[in-house]
Motif scaffolding. Structure first.
Motif, PDB file in Angstrom:
ATOM      1  N   TYR A 102       7.249  -1.317   6.755  1.00 10.11           N
ATOM      2  CA  TYR A 102       7.473  -0.281   5.665  1.00 10.11           C
ATOM      3  C   TYR A 102       8.527  -0.003   5.149  1.00 10.11           C
ATOM      4  CZ  TYR A 102       9.258   2.337   9.851  1.00 10.11           C
ATOM      5  OH  TYR A 102      10.267   2.952  10.592  1.00 10.11           O
ATOM      6  N   CYS A 103       8.393   0.745   4.108  1.00  9.74           N
ATOM      7  CA  CYS A 103       9.826   1.325   3.365  1.00  9.74           C
ATOM      8  C   CYS A 103       9.403   2.697   2.881  1.00  9.74           C
ATOM      9  CB  CYS A 103      10.187   0.588   2.084  1.00  9.74           C
ATOM     10  SG  CYS A 103       8.785   0.318   1.147  1.00  9.74           S
ATOM     11  N   GLU A 104      10.458   3.403   2.551  1.00  7.24           N
ATOM     12  CA  GLU A 104      10.098   4.917   2.158  1.00  7.24           C
ATOM     13  C   GLU A 104      11.081   5.441   1.194  1.00  7.24           C
ATOM     14  OE1 GLU A 104      10.358   9.222   4.575  1.00  7.24           O
ATOM     15  OE2 GLU A 104      10.168   7.434   5.708  1.00  7.24           O
ATOM     16  N   ILE A 105      10.503   6.275   0.286  1.00  3.49           N
ATOM     17  CA  ILE A 105      11.183   6.507  -0.684  1.00  3.49           C
ATOM     18  C   ILE A 105      11.110   8.168  -0.557  1.00  3.49           C
ATOM     19  CG2 ILE A 105      11.034   5.102  -2.324  1.00  3.49           C
ATOM     20  CD1 ILE A 105       9.029   6.393  -3.743  1.00  3.49           C
ATOM     21  N   PRO A 106      12.320   9.074  -1.005  1.00  2.08           N
ATOM     22  CA  PRO A 106      12.234  10.475  -0.751  1.00  2.08           C
ATOM     23  C   PRO A 106      11.396  11.329  -1.714  1.00  2.08           C
ATOM     24  CG  PRO A 106      14.306   9.999  -1.904  1.00  2.08           C
ATOM     25  CD  PRO A 106      13.573   8.451  -1.655  1.00  2.08           C
ATOM     26  N   LEU A 123       5.320   1.869  -5.393  1.00  3.08           N
ATOM     27  CA  LEU A 123       4.816   0.471  -5.697  1.00  3.08           C
ATOM     28  C   LEU A 123       6.083  -0.392  -5.930  1.00  3.08           C
ATOM     29  CD1 LEU A 123       1.704   1.174  -7.780  1.00  3.08           C
ATOM     30  CD2 LEU A 123       1.675   0.280  -5.540  1.00  3.08           C
ATOM     31  N   ASP A 124       6.835   0.038  -6.785  1.00  2.00           N
ATOM     32  CA  ASP A 124       8.069  -0.788  -7.132  1.00  2.00           C
ATOM     33  C   ASP A 124       8.859  -1.042  -5.807  1.00  2.00           C
ATOM     34  OD1 ASP A 124       7.540  -0.758  -9.962  1.00  2.00           O
ATOM     35  OD2 ASP A 124       9.299   0.656 -10.330  1.00  2.00           O
ATOM     36  N   GLU A 125       9.030  -0.057  -4.982  1.00  5.95           N
ATOM     37  CA  GLU A 125       9.906  -0.183  -3.764  1.00  5.95           C
ATOM     38  C   GLU A 125       9.074  -1.313  -2.808  1.00  5.95           C
ATOM     39  OE1 GLU A 125      13.208  -0.102  -1.329  1.00  5.95           O
ATOM     40  OE2 GLU A 125      12.898   0.689  -3.352  1.00  5.95           O
ATOM     41  N   VAL A 146       3.016  -4.376   3.693  1.00  9.40           N
ATOM     42  CA  VAL A 146       3.998  -3.456   3.438  1.00  9.40           C
ATOM     43  C   VAL A 146       3.639  -2.083   2.852  1.00  9.40           C
ATOM     44  CG1 VAL A 146       6.105  -2.998   1.856  1.00  9.40           C
ATOM     45  CG2 VAL A 146       5.741  -5.315   2.533  1.00  9.40           C
ATOM     46  N   ILE A 147       3.818  -1.231   3.828  1.00  8.59           N
ATOM     47  CA  ILE A 147       3.400   0.387   3.618  1.00  8.59           C
ATOM     48  C   ILE A 147       4.750   1.136   2.912  1.00  8.59           C
ATOM     49  CG2 ILE A 147       2.621   2.295   4.323  1.00  8.59           C
ATOM     50  CD1 ILE A 147       0.617  -0.001   4.760  1.00  8.59           C
ATOM     51  N   SER A 148       4.524   1.338   1.767  1.00  8.32           N
ATOM     52  CA  SER A 148       5.434   1.992   0.888  1.00  8.32           C
ATOM     53  C   SER A 148       5.194   3.787   0.860  1.00  8.32           C
ATOM     54  CB  SER A 148       5.493   1.538  -0.418  1.00  8.32           C
ATOM     55  OG  SER A 148       6.738   2.129  -1.163  1.00  8.32           O
ATOM     56  N   MET A 149       5.859   4.300   1.847  1.00  5.39           N
ATOM     57  CA  MET A 149       5.785   5.658   2.108  1.00  5.39           C
ATOM     58  C   MET A 149       6.616   6.636   1.097  1.00  5.39           C
ATOM     59  SD  MET A 149       5.408   5.884   6.194  1.00  5.39           S
ATOM     60  CE  MET A 149       7.046   5.215   6.445  1.00  5.39           C
ATOM     61  N   ILE A 167       0.722  -1.193   0.087  1.00  2.18           N
ATOM     62  CA  ILE A 167      -0.016  -0.012   0.038  1.00  2.18           C
ATOM     63  C   ILE A 167       1.037   1.280   0.138  1.00  2.18           C
ATOM     64  CG2 ILE A 167      -1.720   1.202   1.137  1.00  2.18           C
ATOM     65  CD1 ILE A 167      -2.372  -1.387   2.649  1.00  2.18           C
ATOM     66  N   PRO A 168       0.877   2.228  -1.075  1.00  2.00           N
ATOM     67  CA  PRO A 168       1.782   3.469  -1.155  1.00  2.00           C
ATOM     68  C   PRO A 168       0.854   4.412  -0.245  1.00  2.00           C
ATOM     69  CG  PRO A 168       0.644   3.103  -3.242  1.00  2.00           C
ATOM     70  CD  PRO A 168       0.243   1.854  -2.410  1.00  2.00           C
ATOM     71  N   VAL A 169       1.448   5.394   0.319  1.00  2.00           N
ATOM     72  CA  VAL A 169       0.944   6.514   0.824  1.00  2.00           C
ATOM     73  C   VAL A 169       1.907   7.641   1.138  1.00  2.00           C
ATOM     74  CG1 VAL A 169       1.398   5.610   3.235  1.00  2.00           C
ATOM     75  CG2 VAL A 169      -0.646   7.162   2.896  1.00  2.00           C
ATOM     76  N   ALA A 170       1.469   8.767   0.778  1.00  2.00           N
ATOM     77  CA  ALA A 170       2.132   9.937   1.284  1.00  2.00           C
ATOM     78  C   ALA A 170       1.677  10.906   2.239  1.00  2.00           C
ATOM     79  CB  ALA A 170       2.419  10.877  -0.291  1.00  2.00           C
ATOM     80  N   ASP A 171       0.234  11.177   2.185  1.00  2.00           N
ATOM     81  CA  ASP A 171      -0.440  11.935   3.255  1.00  2.00           C
ATOM     82  C   ASP A 171      -1.865  11.668   3.371  1.00  2.00           C
ATOM     83  OD1 ASP A 171      -1.335  12.883   0.580  1.00  2.00           O
ATOM     84  OD2 ASP A 171      -0.792  14.997   1.008  1.00  2.00           O
TER      85      ASP A 171
END
Length: 93
Positions: A50-54, A62-64, A29-32, A7-11
């Motif tokens: 979880y993981c995070e990209i900048p 989604l890829d991460e 897996v939450i992909s922030m 699940i991708p999420v930003a805000d």
């Protein structure tokens, strides 16, 4: 059940409802992607992977998340969606 839900999420604060709607024993897996501090806090409070990209990039998030997932079967979901009871099992089967 050998399934990862990414699940991708930003805000999106609805991520909390999304996570709470997961009714199966699966890897989550939450992909922030450039998340707010409030989102970081919510995700960490669940104690899930979880993981995070900048950057704010849905495709990259989604890829991460898929890279971090450990199962061969991966279900992608948006942070503003919730799973109806039994939906995950139905999709898996």
């Amino acid at each position: 059940m050998e399934l990862s839900i990414v699940i991708p999420v930003a805000d999106d604060l609805r991520i909390k409802n999304c996570i709470q709607s997961i009714d199966e024993d699966v890897e989550v897996v939450i992909s922030m992607n450039k998340p707010t501090e409030e989102i970081r806090s919510i995700v960490r409070s669940f104690g899930i992977k979880y993981c995070e990209i900048p950057e704010r990039n849905l495709g990259a998030a989604l890829d991460e998340g898929i890279k971090v997932a450990t199962n061969e079967r991966v279900l992608l979901n948006d942070s503003d969606c919730i799973f109806k009871k039994g939906c995950i099992r139905l999709l898996y089967d």
